[in-house]
Every structure is written in C-alpha cells, then in structure tokens.
Design an enzyme around this catalytic site. Sequence first.
Site, mmCIF file in Angstrom:
data_model
loop_
_atom_site.group_PDB
_atom_site.id
_atom_site.type_symbol
_atom_site.label_atom_id
_atom_site.label_comp_id
_atom_site.label_asym_id
_atom_site.label_seq_id
_atom_site.Cartn_x
_atom_site.Cartn_y
_atom_site.Cartn_z
ATOM 1 N N ASN A 15 0.824 -1.204 0.000
ATOM 2 C CA ASN A 15 0.000 0.000 0.000
ATOM 3 C C ASN A 15 0.862 1.260 0.000
ATOM 4 O OD1 ASN A 15 -1.312 2.291 1.838
ATOM 5 N ND2 ASN A 15 -2.936 1.239 0.728
ATOM 6 N N CYS A 81 -8.203 -2.533 3.254
ATOM 7 C CA CYS A 81 -8.161 -3.134 1.921
ATOM 8 C C CYS A 81 -9.575 -3.591 1.622
ATOM 9 C CB CYS A 81 -7.170 -4.282 1.826
ATOM 10 S SG CYS A 81 -7.036 -4.918 0.117
ATOM 11 N N LEU A 82 -10.294 -2.796 0.862
ATOM 12 C CA LEU A 82 -11.715 -3.035 0.631
ATOM 13 C C LEU A 82 -11.978 -4.374 -0.042
ATOM 14 C CD1 LEU A 82 -14.421 -0.586 -0.403
ATOM 15 C CD2 LEU A 82 -13.957 -2.450 -1.988
ATOM 16 N N VAL A 83 -11.258 -4.667 -1.110
ATOM 17 C CA VAL A 83 -11.581 -5.868 -1.878
ATOM 18 C C VAL A 83 -11.163 -7.136 -1.144
ATOM 19 C CG1 VAL A 83 -9.450 -6.043 -3.247
ATOM 20 C CG2 VAL A 83 -11.635 -6.797 -4.229
ATOM 21 N N TYR A 138 -9.657 -3.088 -10.354
ATOM 22 C CA TYR A 138 -9.549 -4.541 -10.307
ATOM 23 C C TYR A 138 -9.806 -5.194 -11.663
ATOM 24 C CZ TYR A 138 -10.670 -3.110 -5.507
ATOM 25 O OH TYR A 138 -10.725 -2.470 -4.297
ATOM 26 N N ASN A 168 -0.573 -4.410 -7.373
ATOM 27 C CA ASN A 168 -1.027 -3.404 -6.415
ATOM 28 C C ASN A 168 -0.169 -2.141 -6.430
ATOM 29 O OD1 ASN A 168 -3.179 -2.955 -4.571
ATOM 30 N ND2 ASN A 168 -1.739 -3.074 -2.866
ATOM 31 N N CYS A 199 -11.468 1.472 -4.011
ATOM 32 C CA CYS A 199 -10.205 0.830 -3.649
ATOM 33 C C CYS A 199 -9.363 1.865 -2.913
ATOM 34 C CB CYS A 199 -9.476 0.360 -4.896
ATOM 35 S SG CYS A 199 -7.800 -0.252 -4.588
ATOM 36 N N VAL A 200 -8.869 1.522 -1.722
ATOM 37 C CA VAL A 200 -8.071 2.497 -0.982
ATOM 38 C C VAL A 200 -6.666 2.661 -1.552
ATOM 39 C CG1 VAL A 200 -9.314 2.251 1.196
ATOM 40 C CG2 VAL A 200 -7.409 0.715 0.694
ATOM 41 N N GLN A 201 -6.294 1.833 -2.531
ATOM 42 C CA GLN A 201 -4.973 1.953 -3.147
ATOM 43 C C GLN A 201 -5.004 2.815 -4.409
ATOM 44 O OE1 GLN A 201 -1.941 1.609 -2.383
ATOM 45 N NE2 GLN A 201 -0.754 0.139 -3.584
#
Length: 249
Positions: A15, A81-83, A138, A168, A199-201
């Site tokens: 991240n 990490c949402l997913v 994604y 990522n 997505c937080v990334q």
Amino acid sequence: MSRDLHVGMIVPSSNLTMETELPRMLAAREAVIPEERFVFHAARARMQHVTPEQLVAMNAQAMRAAAELADARPDVVATACLVAIMAQGPGYHCTAEDDITTALRAEGSTAPVVSSAGALLSGITALGASRVAIITPYMEPLTQAVVDYLTDAGVEVVDSLSLQVPDNLAVARLDPAELREHHRKLDLSRAEALVLSACVQMPSLPAIAPVQDEIGIPVLSAATATTHRILTELGLEPRVPGAGALLAG
C-alpha cells in the site's frame, strides 16, 4: 489546547495510497480545526498482487497486525483493503471487524474498529443513496465481487468500470487526473452517487471535488468513506475541506 488522536491502520504491504490520502485529508481538517491533531501508525500484511489467493492470505495476517497496533494504544483502528474483505462474500466486513476487535481487546486496547468495506456501505447510507456507479482498478471478477457485495447490502450498482490492473503497486501509480475522464464512460443517469475509487490503493482525492462539480451528484471513494467512519467513531464532525459531499460536515 490541542489533543493528539492516534489512528492505527492495517494496510497491505504494497500500500502507498492509504498512508497518503488519509493523512492528507486529516491534515486539511486540522487546518480548519487546529485543536485536533492526528497521528498515524500502520501495521502491514503481505500482499503484492490483487488476486483471490493473496487476498485470503493477507486477511489471515490481520490478527497479528492488530496485536502489534494495540501496543501503540490507538484511538481507532482501520483495516484498509476493501476488496480483500468484499471478496470473501457478503457481510464479511462484520466478521473482519469483530475479529480485529477481539485481537485488540486481548491486548488491552479499547479502540473501535473500522473497515474500508463497511465504511463504504455506511458512507453511501450517510449520503442517502441507494443507487451508485463505481470505478475500480480490479480485474473484472473482483469488480463483480464488489458489485455483489454492495447489492447484497441493498445498494444497486447501476454501472461499473474495471481498469483491470492486478499489480497493487501499479494501482498506486495510476494518475488520479485520469478519473476525470474515466467517469465519463459510465452511465450515471440513474446513479445517486459515484464511487470514484472503490479501492483504498487507487488515488482519487484530487479528482473528487472536480468530478462532483461536473456531474452534480455526490462523489465518494473508499478513502473518503473510511475517513468519514474514523471521524464518526471518534465522535467528531465528519468535515474535511475539498473531499466531497460525504465530508462536507
């Protein structure tokens, strides 16, 4: 008199963005509410590629990461990490939050726990929306997992766009300015809100206000939703300048 508020984060080892956008938002908040200062502490869980196998392996490290964060006595802990959570099936954010809470309590920490997955749901609810469009970095199957997760929670996804970036670190290097073009590929005619980055990334903060001004409906992201939930759990007004309708206060 100012006070320090300690925010613990459980993040993927690759991240870059959560540890950039969250502090940036809360620094903007400090500029208008200087009596509150935010301090950040991160624990990492190994994950390099956004695949189902690596997401499962990363989730298995959450208890260890939570125990490490407990030593810093944070005021709130966010798993970001949402997913990784949504890919485990509908409602899994409740299980993940409960498990991390148990790990914290075992180490003497009383911090509330926030997940980016649960925060996105509560953020959509806070906006009064039930129909959204989403953009994700994604591959298609993981985007569908997010759509299914939101659908199970009562949120209709009227359209979605997958940028299909599995690495990522490559996700973190996506240019947020391009989101000002990507959203035009979506059919927003029935949408009540746009999730500009599910997505937080995937960086999105600089694009949220401009896109919201352009399309005329609320725009949020996994990161702004997580910030909203963190502030709410701390009993603070969810207000961050320039971060979209959800954080308008």
